[in-house]
Design an enzyme around this catalytic site. Sequence first.
Site, PDB file in Angstrom:
ATOM      1  CD  GLU A   1      -2.941  -1.276   2.164  1.00  0.00           C
ATOM      2  OE1 GLU A   1      -4.059  -0.892   1.824  1.00  0.00           O
ATOM      3  OE2 GLU A   1      -2.679  -1.653   3.312  1.00  0.00           O
TER       4      GLU A   1
ATOM      5  CG  HIS B   1      -3.601   1.846   5.940  1.00  0.00           C
ATOM      6  ND1 HIS B   1      -4.954   2.108   5.862  1.00  0.00           N
ATOM      7  CD2 HIS B   1      -3.421   0.627   5.351  1.00  0.00           C
ATOM      8  CE1 HIS B   1      -5.550   1.108   5.237  1.00  0.00           C
ATOM      9  NE2 HIS B   1      -4.643   0.192   4.931  1.00  0.00           N
TER      10      HIS B   1
ATOM     11  CG  HIS C   1      -6.881  -3.328   7.359  1.00  0.00           C
ATOM     12  ND1 HIS C   1      -6.592  -4.442   6.609  1.00  0.00           N
ATOM     13  CD2 HIS C   1      -6.441  -2.265   6.620  1.00  0.00           C
ATOM     14  CE1 HIS C   1      -6.012  -4.080   5.467  1.00  0.00           C
ATOM     15  NE2 HIS C   1      -5.895  -2.768   5.452  1.00  0.00           N
TER      16      HIS C   1
ATOM     17  CE1 TYR D   1     -17.034  16.779  23.670  1.00  0.00           C
ATOM     18  CE2 TYR D   1     -14.912  17.404  22.739  1.00  0.00           C
ATOM     19  CZ  TYR D   1     -15.650  16.911  23.800  1.00  0.00           C
ATOM     20  OH  TYR D   1     -15.045  16.565  24.965  1.00  0.00           O
TER      21      TYR D   1
ATOM     22  CG  HIS E   1      -8.861  -0.634   2.716  1.00  0.00           C
ATOM     23  ND1 HIS E   1      -8.151  -0.448   1.552  1.00  0.00           N
ATOM     24  CD2 HIS E   1      -7.949  -1.036   3.629  1.00  0.00           C
ATOM     25  CE1 HIS E   1      -6.889  -0.750   1.751  1.00  0.00           C
ATOM     26  NE2 HIS E   1      -6.734  -1.114   3.008  1.00  0.00           N
TER      27      HIS E   1
ATOM     28  CE1 TYR F   1      -5.940  20.008  25.393  1.00  0.00           C
ATOM     29  CE2 TYR F   1      -6.146  18.636  23.431  1.00  0.00           C
ATOM     30  CZ  TYR F   1      -5.910  18.774  24.793  1.00  0.00           C
ATOM     31  OH  TYR F   1      -5.648  17.649  25.523  1.00  0.00           O
TER      32      TYR F   1
HETATM   33 ZN   LIG Z   1      -4.986  -1.603   3.997  1.00  0.00          ZN
END
Ligand SMILES: [Zn+2]
Length: 219
Positions: A81, A100, A102, A121, A163, A216
């Site tokens: 990826e 990234h 899953h 929020y 995904h 913040y």
């Molecule tokens: Zn992935």
Amino acid sequence: MKDLKEELIEFARKLNSTSLSPLRSGNVSVRVTQDNVEGFFITPSGKKYEDLKPRDIVFISLNEKYDFIKWFNTGLNPSSEWRFHQDIYLNKIEAKAIVHAHSPHATAVSAHRKAIPAFHYMVALAGGDDIKCAEYATFGTSELSQNIIKALQNRKACLMSNHGQVTFGKNLNQAFELAEEVENICHQYINTIKLGKPTILSSVEMNKILEKVKNYKKD
Ligand SMILES: [Zn+2]
């Protein structure tokens, strides 16, 4: 300063230990300039994160495939990826690290291909009044990259249809924490919609929140 490859390995292992991304799913990268070439370090594919050594970490330059082929032939392949990591770094100058995952709840929500509205929020942590969901495309394709870039407009995190999720930050810690927040928000959202249609915070209220979050986060 801790070696960046060591730090990357530490966060890749945390993907597993925090259950943010079980087994070999998910990947992390960090922006770096090596021998005057701008690029990033990324976790390799096909190796358990618990067995990773600094020499397994792959460098990919920001300028296309030449370096990729060069590195491709030296040992481990980068994560399959890698392309959307490269495209995020090319499009988001403020992105210094990418996570990234899953993660279970983010993945569940992503399968519905809808943005998460401001039911809470904390959605503001992603940078706006919702968390967008990138349109579906096959993993590893430029089409997926383009869909992610679109969903990341004015945002630091998005879901990816069927995904998972992707986040970026000014360092690995910040990107990782945001991924944990997104997972938590998705968990809360799933519980929320079980009870019916929630009340969504108004854009006036969310603008106030976004201003507060901005102040913040200043450090
Ligand atoms: Zn992935």
